[in-house]
Design a protein around this motif. Structure first.
Motif, PDB file in Angstrom:
ATOM      1  N   THR A  14       0.831  -1.204   0.000  1.00 47.06           N
ATOM      2  CA  THR A  14       0.000   0.000   0.000  1.00 47.06           C
ATOM      3  C   THR A  14       0.863   1.251   0.000  1.00 47.06           C
ATOM      4  O   THR A  14       0.602   2.199  -0.765  1.00 47.06           O
ATOM      5  N   LEU A  68      -1.238  -6.199  -4.769  1.00 45.26           N
ATOM      6  CA  LEU A  68      -2.013  -5.866  -3.570  1.00 45.26           C
ATOM      7  C   LEU A  68      -3.108  -6.906  -3.337  1.00 45.26           C
ATOM      8  O   LEU A  68      -3.323  -7.334  -2.202  1.00 45.26           O
ATOM      9  N   THR A  94      -8.320   1.451  -1.212  1.00 43.90           N
ATOM     10  CA  THR A  94      -6.939   1.841  -1.492  1.00 43.90           C
ATOM     11  C   THR A  94      -6.851   2.557  -2.835  1.00 43.90           C
ATOM     12  O   THR A  94      -6.162   3.575  -2.963  1.00 43.90           O
TER      13      THR A  94
END
Length: 140
Positions: A14, A68, A94
């Protein structure tokens, strides 16, 4: 440490994504420009340099979000049987934050299409994890 590894991987991924979004447009363009220069000779007969640059930039979005998705699936699989939903939701959040960051950075733009590409990357990463998990005998 072993129990914290999934969380550490999520945080690193992230932060990498958001760190790239904090780069000014000139730096981001320069990074993708390096790849474009390397690959353009292979594609010069079928597309313009601008088209190739766009494809490379969108593939970068997709790839970092696929990673991710993988690490989110790894994190959530041990937390709940509904990990895919939680992982997908966190991936979408995100992506929205990522594109919002870009609205504040010089010569960058936050785009809804990039949120969709990012979400597709997360879904791809989740799918790859799920397939590998099942092939390795997960949930037996």
């Amino acid at each position: 440490m072993k129990k914290r590894l999934p969380l550490i991987l999520v945080l690193i991924t992230t932060l990498f994504i958001w760190g790239n979004s904090l780069l000014p447009g000139s730096v981001s363009s320069s990074q993708s420009g390096i790849i474009t220069k390397l690959l353009y000779p292979l594609f010069k007969n079928v597309m313009s340099v601008d088209t190739l640059t766009t494809i490379i930039r969108k593939l970068a979005h997709f790839t970092e979000y696929a990673i991710l998705g993988l690490v989110l699936a790894y994190f959530y699989k041990s937390k709940t049987h509904k990990y895919l939903l939680f992982a997908l939701l966190q991936g979408v959040i995100t992506a929205i934050i990522d594109e919002s960051i870009q609205l504040l950075v010089p010569n960058r733009a936050g785009l809804l299409t990039d949120v969709l590409i990012d979400t597709s990357g997360v879904l791809f990463g989740l799918l790859v994890f799920y397939i590998i998990y099942k092939l390795l005998g997960g949930n037996k």
